[in-house]
Design a protein around this motif. Structure first.
Motif, PDB file in Angstrom:
ATOM      1  N   LEU A  32       0.788  -1.310  -0.091  1.00 31.12           N
ATOM      2  CA  LEU A  32       0.101  -0.044  -0.023  1.00 31.12           C
ATOM      3  C   LEU A  32       0.796   1.071   0.010  1.00 31.12           C
ATOM      4  O   LEU A  32       0.315   2.301  -0.508  1.00 31.12           O
ATOM      5  CB  LEU A  32      -0.941   0.136   1.276  1.00 31.12           C
ATOM      6  N   PHE A  33       1.949   1.130   0.804  1.00 29.15           N
ATOM      7  CA  PHE A  33       2.792   2.359   0.702  1.00 29.15           C
ATOM      8  C   PHE A  33       4.221   2.084   0.323  1.00 29.15           C
ATOM      9  O   PHE A  33       5.183   2.133   1.303  1.00 29.15           O
ATOM     10  CB  PHE A  33       2.743   2.899   2.317  1.00 29.15           C
ATOM     11  N   PRO A  34       4.623   1.885  -0.870  1.00 26.91           N
ATOM     12  CA  PRO A  34       5.833   1.377  -1.397  1.00 26.91           C
ATOM     13  C   PRO A  34       6.773   2.529  -1.148  1.00 26.91           C
ATOM     14  O   PRO A  34       8.027   1.840  -1.139  1.00 26.91           O
ATOM     15  CB  PRO A  34       5.543   1.141  -2.924  1.00 26.91           C
ATOM     16  N   GLY A  37       1.832  -7.368  -3.225  1.00 25.64           N
ATOM     17  CA  GLY A  37       2.952  -6.965  -4.462  1.00 25.64           C
ATOM     18  C   GLY A  37       4.032  -6.325  -4.016  1.00 25.64           C
ATOM     19  O   GLY A  37       4.378  -6.440  -3.008  1.00 25.64           O
ATOM     20  N   PRO A  38       5.025  -6.198  -5.088  1.00 25.23           N
ATOM     21  CA  PRO A  38       6.137  -5.628  -4.923  1.00 25.23           C
ATOM     22  C   PRO A  38       6.248  -4.345  -4.109  1.00 25.23           C
ATOM     23  O   PRO A  38       5.141  -3.667  -4.162  1.00 25.23           O
ATOM     24  CB  PRO A  38       6.889  -5.477  -6.297  1.00 25.23           C
ATOM     25  N   GLY A  39       7.048  -3.778  -3.512  1.00 23.36           N
ATOM     26  CA  GLY A  39       7.026  -2.511  -2.819  1.00 23.36           C
ATOM     27  C   GLY A  39       8.488  -1.839  -2.826  1.00 23.36           C
ATOM     28  O   GLY A  39       9.444  -2.374  -3.412  1.00 23.36           O
ATOM     29  N   GLY A  40       8.497  -1.085  -2.023  1.00 26.08           N
ATOM     30  CA  GLY A  40       9.841  -0.283  -1.991  1.00 26.08           C
ATOM     31  C   GLY A  40      10.692  -0.316  -0.723  1.00 26.08           C
ATOM     32  O   GLY A  40      10.192  -1.474   0.113  1.00 26.08           O
ATOM     33  N   ARG A  73       6.079 -13.050  -5.063  1.00 28.39           N
ATOM     34  CA  ARG A  73       5.143 -12.127  -5.131  1.00 28.39           C
ATOM     35  C   ARG A  73       5.412 -10.633  -4.678  1.00 28.39           C
ATOM     36  O   ARG A  73       5.025  -9.738  -5.338  1.00 28.39           O
ATOM     37  CB  ARG A  73       3.705 -12.338  -4.047  1.00 28.39           C
ATOM     38  N   ALA A  74       6.169 -10.657  -3.591  1.00 31.27           N
ATOM     39  CA  ALA A  74       6.649  -9.369  -3.183  1.00 31.27           C
ATOM     40  C   ALA A  74       8.000  -8.935  -3.425  1.00 31.27           C
ATOM     41  O   ALA A  74       8.398  -7.889  -3.017  1.00 31.27           O
ATOM     42  CB  ALA A  74       6.593  -9.418  -1.724  1.00 31.27           C
ATOM     43  N   GLY A  75       8.855 -10.069  -3.559  1.00 33.18           N
ATOM     44  CA  GLY A  75      10.556  -9.731  -3.879  1.00 33.18           C
ATOM     45  C   GLY A  75      10.997  -9.879  -2.439  1.00 33.18           C
ATOM     46  O   GLY A  75      10.594 -10.455  -1.511  1.00 33.18           O
ATOM     47  N   GLY A  76      12.133  -9.237  -2.409  1.00 30.96           N
ATOM     48  CA  GLY A  76      13.076  -9.398  -1.457  1.00 30.96           C
ATOM     49  C   GLY A  76      14.067 -10.481  -1.190  1.00 30.96           C
ATOM     50  O   GLY A  76      13.934 -11.384  -1.985  1.00 30.96           O
ATOM     51  N   ARG A  77      14.737 -10.646  -0.222  1.00 34.76           N
ATOM     52  CA  ARG A  77      15.914 -11.720   0.180  1.00 34.76           C
ATOM     53  C   ARG A  77      15.335 -12.478   1.298  1.00 34.76           C
ATOM     54  O   ARG A  77      14.558 -12.284   2.107  1.00 34.76           O
ATOM     55  CB  ARG A  77      17.262 -11.131   0.512  1.00 34.76           C
ATOM     56  N   VAL A  78      15.706 -14.003   0.749  1.00 30.62           N
ATOM     57  CA  VAL A  78      15.206 -14.963   1.941  1.00 30.62           C
ATOM     58  C   VAL A  78      16.427 -15.158   2.843  1.00 30.62           C
ATOM     59  O   VAL A  78      17.516 -15.641   2.370  1.00 30.62           O
ATOM     60  CB  VAL A  78      14.674 -16.285   1.230  1.00 30.62           C
TER      61      VAL A  78
END
Length: 521
Positions: free
Chosen positions: A247-249, A450-453, A478-483
């Protein structure tokens, strides 16, 4: 979601008798970035913090950390922000959200605010800044360069809340195999209770959604004067994190999410995923028992141990065991719970299973009696009156049902239950039959992540049950990032283990983090 700050090493009776708790929420279906971010005019109404009795303080911290808790409370700042109940009607009904701030100790090198959420939905985060620090010394590094922000989500604790009246009478627990007629009666009772709760204050309960909590969190960010927010969430708090980031990327700096929630929410998938993870971990337990057959006598191979446990579940359901020195009969759910415990309770559970396999009565075997019938050192009397609310069941129920699009019929709920039992012969009985959100009178409000900042780290625990590891991988898609992978089976353990906690501190201070840690060993 249960709360993240509760001890991971549960008492034996809780491990073997307690049902697997519902700790997360997550959903599907369509969320655009929120264009109303910024919240002009938002301000924190700072006020004195609550004073707690010695009894409440002792309930919040172990004896060796009590002085540290008192020192932290002396530094804590407390306040509220006023927010719209419904952000679509900003001039309508208003509510308050309670928050706390523990200022960074190194003000010269301060990096910003780090908001915390322990899970739920419905868990209280008001005192989480303090509880994080007293867990272990490594966590104090989070407070060196960050103001730690705790808050009670709407519907919880010191924030505006509504509690549905308790049902007039709870149905008695069914001992043994659940018949279809018994399940139908349970379904009708649960549907009636759910409908009554949703009708109690629908305008308020309908706004207990993850998206609304995320909007409240952004109001807190603006009220604190922060251009970007850092966030650490556990369990359902991970769902809150990815929804906020969706909502607030543009308002996210660094975010670490521990024990990642299911990325497409419905209660059927939620329960099925947890059951499959429990069965998988029980397979590890079976192999461990097989390697120690001379001690536990359940089989010399993993296959034989699995067969023995499966047979015990069926036998105890068909013929519940009554022991004269235990308060109620033992059925297959007890065997399934024992098979589903975390690795640090394998020895205890192995002893109980070995005893019960050949127990003849009339009294319970010694280890079983010790676990289920003895004095477990539990709390004496009611909790202190000023102890902050740890979780709110109305918020938990509403947040789930506002976001789950399913309202299963009895036939659907019964078929799902039977499928789980068949697919998970050792541990399927850890989850009870449920009507889910059938009867909830308010329309579903699903949201798609979804993806964000900003920078995102998703923490998955290789063998855990409440948040199966695959949910971390699915959320990353769906959202990206590192695991970041923790090689344990303990829900939300990163801040419990100093080596893992040091990695989390490093991430928030520098943006760097290793690939994982051993976790609870």
């Amino acid at each position: 979601m249960g709360g993240m700050m509760q001890p991971n090493r549960l008492t034996a009776s809780a491990v073997l008798l307690g049902a697997v708790g519902a700790l997360l929420a997550a959903t599907p279906a369509a969320a655009a970035p929120d264009t109303s971010s910024g919240r002009p005019g938002a301000a924190v109404d700072w006020k004195p913090c609550p004073a707690y009795s010695e009894g409440a303080l002792r309930a919040l911290a172990p004896p060796d950390r009590l002085d540290q808790l008192k020192a932290l409370l002396a530094r804590l700042q407390c306040g509220t922000v006023t927010v719209p109940l419904d952000y679509r009607s900003p001039r309508g009904r208003r509510i308050t959200v309670a928050l706390t701030r523990l200022p960074a100790t190194d003000r010269a090198h301060r990096l910003g605010s780090l908001a915390l959420n322990p899970g739920g939905p419905g868990g209280s985060g008001y005192l989480m800044p303090l509880q994080v620090i007293i867990q272990n010394d490594a966590n104090a590094g989070l407070n060196t360069r960050y103001d730690l922000i705790g808050f009670d989500p709407r519907g919880v604790g010191y924030s505006t809340k509504v509690d549905c009246p308790p049902p007039a009478q709870r149905p008695e627990r069914v001992i043994g195999t659940l018949s279809k007629d018994q399940a139908r009666q349970l379904y009708s009772t649960q549907v009636a209770e759910t409908a009554a709760c949703g009708d109690y204050d629908p305008s308020f309960l309908g706004r207990l959604t993850t998206a609304d909590v995320a909007r409240d969190l952004d109001t807190i960010r603006a009220a604190l004067g922060e251009r970007g927010l850092n966030f650490l969430g556990v369990s359902w708090g991970t769902w809150l994190g990815v929804v906020y980031r969706t909502l607030f990327p543009h308002n996210v700096d660094r975010m670490l999410l521990d024990s990642v929630a299911i990325p497409r929410f419905d209660l059927t998938s939620f329960d099925s995923g947890r059951n499959a993870a429990a069965e998988r971990n029980a397979g590890r337990f079976a192999d461990w028992l097989a390697a120690r057959d001379s001690t536990y006598h359940l089989g010399a191979t993993g296959i034989r141990v699995r067969a023995a446990i499966t047979a015990m579940v069926a036998d105890f359901d068909a013929h519940p065991r009554t022991f004269t020195d235990l308060p109620e009969p033992l059925d297959g759910s007890l065997i399934a719970q024992a098979a589903a415990v975390n690795h640090y309770d394998w020895d205890l559970a192995g002893q109980v299973l070995g005893e019960l396999r050949t127990a003849a009565g009339p009294t319970a075997p010694p280890k079983t009696k010790e676990v289920l019938g003895g004095d477990d050192g539990g709390p004496q009397g009611p909790p202190p009156a000023d102890l902050p609310e740890q979780s709110n069941q109305t918020m938990n129920h509403a947040a789930f049902c506002n976001e789950d699009t399913a309202r299963p019929s009895f036939d659907t709920a019964w078929a799902d239950y039977q499928r789980r039992l068949a697919a998970n012969p050792m541990t399927g009985r850890t989850l009870r039959f449920s009507a889910g959100c059938a009867g909830w009178p308010l329309p579903p409000q699903p949201v798609r992540i979804g993806p964000g900042g900003g920078e995102l780290v998703l923490v998955g625990h290789r063998w855990e049950t409440p948040s199966p590891y695959e949910w971390t991988i699915q959320t990353q898609a769906r959202a990206g990032g590192r695991v970041y992978t923790v090689d344990d089976d303990v829900h939300g353990s990163v801040l419990h283990e100093p080596a893992c906690a040091a990695d989390a501190v490093q991430f928030f201070n520098t943006g760097r983090i290793d690939a994982g840690c051993p976790g609870v060993v």
